[in-house]
Design a protein around this motif. Sequence first.
Motif, short mmCIF file in Angstrom:
data_model
loop_
_atom_site.label_atom_id
_atom_site.label_comp_id
_atom_site.label_asym_id
_atom_site.label_seq_id
_atom_site.Cartn_x
_atom_site.Cartn_y
_atom_site.Cartn_z
N UNK A 131 0.80 -1.22 0.00
CA UNK A 131 0.00 0.00 0.00
C UNK A 131 0.83 1.27 0.00
N UNK A 132 1.90 1.29 0.77
CA UNK A 132 2.68 2.52 0.92
C UNK A 132 3.32 2.97 -0.39
N UNK A 133 3.73 2.01 -1.21
CA UNK A 133 4.37 2.36 -2.47
C UNK A 133 3.45 2.13 -3.67
N UNK A 134 2.22 1.68 -3.44
CA UNK A 134 1.27 1.36 -4.51
C UNK A 134 1.88 0.40 -5.51
N UNK A 135 2.47 -0.67 -4.99
CA UNK A 135 3.13 -1.65 -5.83
C UNK A 135 2.42 -2.99 -5.72
N UNK A 136 2.16 -3.60 -6.87
CA UNK A 136 1.61 -4.95 -6.92
C UNK A 136 2.72 -5.90 -7.33
N UNK A 137 2.79 -7.04 -6.67
CA UNK A 137 3.71 -8.10 -7.05
C UNK A 137 2.86 -9.26 -7.55
N UNK A 138 3.09 -9.65 -8.81
CA UNK A 138 2.28 -10.69 -9.44
C UNK A 138 3.14 -11.86 -9.87
N UNK A 139 2.57 -13.05 -9.76
CA UNK A 139 3.19 -14.24 -10.33
C UNK A 139 2.53 -14.43 -11.70
N UNK A 140 3.36 -14.41 -12.74
CA UNK A 140 2.87 -14.60 -14.10
C UNK A 140 3.26 -16.01 -14.52
N UNK A 141 2.27 -16.81 -14.93
CA UNK A 141 2.49 -18.23 -15.22
C UNK A 141 3.49 -18.45 -16.35
N UNK A 142 3.30 -17.82 -17.48
CA UNK A 142 4.17 -18.04 -18.62
C UNK A 142 4.50 -16.70 -19.24
N UNK A 143 5.64 -16.14 -18.87
CA UNK A 143 6.00 -14.82 -19.37
C UNK A 143 6.25 -14.82 -20.87
N UNK A 144 6.63 -15.96 -21.43
CA UNK A 144 6.82 -16.02 -22.88
C UNK A 144 5.50 -15.80 -23.60
N UNK A 145 4.43 -16.44 -23.13
CA UNK A 145 3.10 -16.26 -23.72
C UNK A 145 2.62 -14.83 -23.49
#
Length: 192
Positions: A131-145
Amino acid sequence: MSLHPRRRHGRIQWLTVAWLTLAWVLLWGDLSVGNVLAGALLGLVVTVVFPLPAIASGMTLHPLGFVRLVAHFARDLVVASVQVSVQAFRRRPPVSAVIGVRLRSSSDLYLTLTAELCSLVPGSIVVEAHRLTSTLYLHVLDVDTAGGVEAARRSVLDQEERVLRALASPAQLAAAGLSARPARAAAPGVIA
Protein backbone atom coordinates in the motif's frame (compact mmCIF):
# COMPACT_ATOMS: atom_id res chain seq x y z
CA MET A 1 -17.37 10.09 24.55
CA SER A 2 -16.19 8.25 21.45
CA LEU A 3 -13.86 9.81 18.92
CA HIS A 4 -15.16 7.51 16.18
CA PRO A 5 -17.30 9.69 13.89
CA ARG A 6 -19.96 7.03 13.30
CA ARG A 7 -20.41 6.32 16.99
CA ARG A 8 -20.30 10.00 17.91
CA HIS A 9 -23.12 10.87 15.51
CA GLY A 10 -25.05 7.65 16.10
CA ARG A 11 -25.46 6.98 12.37
CA ILE A 12 -26.59 3.54 11.33
CA GLN A 13 -25.26 2.02 8.13
CA TRP A 14 -28.60 1.05 6.58
CA LEU A 15 -27.18 -0.24 3.32
CA THR A 16 -24.88 -2.59 5.24
CA VAL A 17 -27.81 -3.73 7.41
CA ALA A 18 -29.80 -4.48 4.24
CA TRP A 19 -26.93 -6.52 2.73
CA LEU A 20 -26.42 -8.45 5.95
CA THR A 21 -30.16 -9.15 6.14
CA LEU A 22 -30.13 -10.43 2.56
CA ALA A 23 -27.11 -12.64 3.33
CA TRP A 24 -28.88 -14.01 6.43
CA VAL A 25 -32.01 -14.89 4.48
CA LEU A 26 -29.98 -16.50 1.69
CA LEU A 27 -27.92 -18.53 4.15
CA TRP A 28 -31.04 -19.86 5.88
CA GLY A 29 -32.85 -20.37 2.56
CA ASP A 30 -36.17 -19.28 4.08
CA LEU A 31 -37.94 -16.05 3.15
CA SER A 32 -40.23 -15.53 6.13
CA VAL A 33 -41.07 -12.51 8.23
CA GLY A 34 -39.32 -13.96 11.28
CA ASN A 35 -36.18 -14.78 9.33
CA VAL A 36 -36.04 -11.30 7.75
CA LEU A 37 -36.54 -9.65 11.15
CA ALA A 38 -33.86 -11.84 12.73
CA GLY A 39 -31.45 -10.97 9.91
CA ALA A 40 -32.23 -7.26 10.21
CA LEU A 41 -31.73 -7.34 13.99
CA LEU A 42 -28.47 -9.22 13.63
CA GLY A 43 -27.32 -6.83 10.89
CA LEU A 44 -28.17 -3.84 13.09
CA VAL A 45 -26.23 -5.27 16.02
CA VAL A 46 -23.20 -6.04 13.82
CA THR A 47 -23.13 -2.56 12.28
CA VAL A 48 -23.46 -0.83 15.65
CA VAL A 49 -20.84 -2.97 17.39
CA PHE A 50 -18.45 -3.16 14.40
CA PRO A 51 -19.04 -0.02 12.28
CA LEU A 52 -17.22 0.24 8.98
CA PRO A 53 -15.08 3.32 8.37
CA ALA A 54 -16.30 5.84 5.83
CA ILE A 55 -14.75 5.54 2.40
CA ALA A 56 -14.02 8.87 0.80
CA SER A 57 -13.48 7.55 -2.70
CA GLY A 58 -14.39 10.60 -4.76
CA MET A 59 -15.28 8.20 -7.55
CA THR A 60 -17.11 9.30 -10.67
CA LEU A 61 -18.65 6.59 -12.81
CA HIS A 62 -17.84 7.11 -16.49
CA PRO A 63 -20.26 4.83 -18.42
CA LEU A 64 -18.16 4.55 -21.59
CA GLY A 65 -14.99 3.88 -19.59
CA PHE A 66 -16.84 1.29 -17.52
CA VAL A 67 -18.07 -0.49 -20.65
CA ARG A 68 -14.50 -0.50 -21.99
CA LEU A 69 -13.25 -1.92 -18.67
CA VAL A 70 -15.80 -4.74 -18.64
CA ALA A 71 -15.37 -5.56 -22.35
CA HIS A 72 -11.58 -5.63 -22.13
CA PHE A 73 -11.73 -7.73 -18.95
CA ALA A 74 -14.04 -10.25 -20.67
CA ARG A 75 -11.66 -10.42 -23.63
CA ASP A 76 -8.65 -10.89 -21.32
CA LEU A 77 -10.52 -13.64 -19.50
CA VAL A 78 -11.20 -15.61 -22.69
CA VAL A 79 -7.73 -15.13 -24.20
CA ALA A 80 -5.93 -16.01 -20.96
CA SER A 81 -8.13 -19.08 -20.43
CA VAL A 82 -7.20 -20.38 -23.88
CA GLN A 83 -3.49 -19.65 -23.25
CA VAL A 84 -3.54 -21.47 -19.91
CA SER A 85 -5.40 -24.42 -21.48
CA VAL A 86 -2.81 -24.67 -24.25
CA GLN A 87 -0.03 -24.43 -21.66
CA ALA A 88 -1.52 -27.38 -19.76
CA PHE A 89 -1.01 -29.65 -22.78
CA ARG A 90 2.53 -28.53 -23.62
CA ARG A 91 5.42 -30.75 -22.68
CA ARG A 92 7.82 -27.96 -21.76
CA PRO A 93 7.48 -26.28 -18.37
CA PRO A 94 6.40 -22.64 -18.44
CA VAL A 95 8.86 -19.85 -17.72
CA SER A 96 7.22 -18.13 -14.76
CA ALA A 97 8.18 -14.91 -13.03
CA VAL A 98 7.22 -12.72 -10.14
CA ILE A 99 7.09 -9.11 -11.25
CA GLY A 100 6.65 -5.88 -9.35
CA VAL A 101 4.50 -3.13 -10.86
CA ARG A 102 4.35 0.34 -9.36
CA LEU A 103 0.88 1.74 -10.02
CA ARG A 104 0.16 5.37 -10.91
CA SER A 105 -2.60 5.94 -8.37
CA SER A 106 -1.96 5.97 -4.62
CA SER A 107 -5.61 5.15 -3.80
CA ASP A 108 -6.17 1.93 -1.87
CA LEU A 109 -9.48 1.46 -3.66
CA TYR A 110 -7.97 1.55 -7.16
CA LEU A 111 -5.05 -0.61 -6.01
CA THR A 112 -7.53 -3.21 -4.77
CA LEU A 113 -9.69 -3.09 -7.90
CA THR A 114 -6.66 -3.42 -10.17
CA ALA A 115 -5.29 -6.30 -8.08
CA GLU A 116 -8.62 -8.14 -8.15
CA LEU A 117 -9.05 -7.77 -11.90
CA CYS A 118 -5.48 -8.94 -12.51
CA SER A 119 -5.93 -11.94 -10.20
CA LEU A 120 -9.18 -13.00 -11.84
CA VAL A 121 -7.49 -13.40 -15.23
CA PRO A 122 -6.03 -16.92 -15.49
CA GLY A 123 -2.26 -17.11 -15.62
CA SER A 124 -1.51 -14.35 -13.13
CA ILE A 125 -2.07 -13.93 -9.43
CA VAL A 126 -1.25 -11.07 -7.10
CA VAL A 127 1.07 -12.39 -4.40
CA GLU A 128 1.52 -9.11 -2.55
CA ALA A 129 0.16 -5.59 -2.61
CA HIS A 130 2.26 -2.92 -0.94
CA ARG A 131 0.00 0.00 0.00
CA LEU A 132 2.68 2.52 0.92
CA THR A 133 4.37 2.36 -2.47
CA SER A 134 1.27 1.36 -4.51
CA THR A 135 3.13 -1.65 -5.83
CA LEU A 136 1.61 -4.95 -6.92
CA TYR A 137 3.71 -8.10 -7.05
CA LEU A 138 2.28 -10.69 -9.44
CA HIS A 139 3.19 -14.24 -10.33
CA VAL A 140 2.87 -14.60 -14.10
CA LEU A 141 2.49 -18.23 -15.22
CA ASP A 142 4.17 -18.04 -18.62
CA VAL A 143 6.00 -14.82 -19.37
CA ASP A 144 6.82 -16.02 -22.88
CA THR A 145 3.10 -16.26 -23.72
CA ALA A 146 2.52 -12.90 -22.00
CA GLY A 147 5.12 -11.31 -24.29
CA GLY A 148 7.88 -10.96 -21.69
CA VAL A 149 8.21 -9.25 -18.35
CA GLU A 150 7.77 -5.73 -19.70
CA ALA A 151 4.62 -6.73 -21.60
CA ALA A 152 3.20 -8.25 -18.40
CA ARG A 153 3.98 -5.00 -16.53
CA ARG A 154 2.38 -2.97 -19.32
CA SER A 155 -0.72 -5.18 -19.11
CA VAL A 156 -1.13 -4.40 -15.38
CA LEU A 157 -0.65 -0.68 -15.97
CA ASP A 158 -3.18 -0.78 -18.81
CA GLN A 159 -5.64 -2.52 -16.49
CA GLU A 160 -5.11 0.20 -13.88
CA GLU A 161 -5.64 2.89 -16.51
CA ARG A 162 -8.95 1.29 -17.56
CA VAL A 163 -10.05 1.17 -13.90
CA LEU A 164 -9.13 4.83 -13.43
CA ARG A 165 -10.83 5.91 -16.66
CA ALA A 166 -13.97 4.04 -15.62
CA LEU A 167 -14.20 5.24 -12.01
CA ALA A 168 -11.79 8.07 -11.15
CA SER A 169 -12.64 11.74 -10.89
CA PRO A 170 -10.79 14.22 -13.11
CA ALA A 171 -8.65 15.25 -10.12
CA GLN A 172 -7.71 11.62 -9.44
CA LEU A 173 -6.85 11.12 -13.12
CA ALA A 174 -4.61 14.19 -13.04
CA ALA A 175 -2.93 12.98 -9.83
CA ALA A 176 -2.21 9.66 -11.57
CA GLY A 177 -0.65 11.52 -14.50
CA LEU A 178 -3.46 10.73 -16.94
CA SER A 179 -5.30 13.25 -19.05
CA ALA A 180 -9.06 13.56 -18.68
CA ARG A 181 -9.50 12.08 -22.16
CA PRO A 182 -7.70 8.96 -23.32
CA ALA A 183 -5.06 9.56 -25.98
CA ARG A 184 -6.20 8.32 -29.38
CA ALA A 185 -3.85 6.08 -31.25
CA ALA A 186 -2.57 7.65 -34.45
CA ALA A 187 -3.39 5.91 -37.70
CA PRO A 188 -0.55 3.85 -39.17
CA GLY A 189 1.83 6.06 -41.08
CA VAL A 190 0.53 9.25 -39.47
CA ILE A 191 2.93 11.20 -37.29
CA ALA A 192 1.17 12.44 -34.17
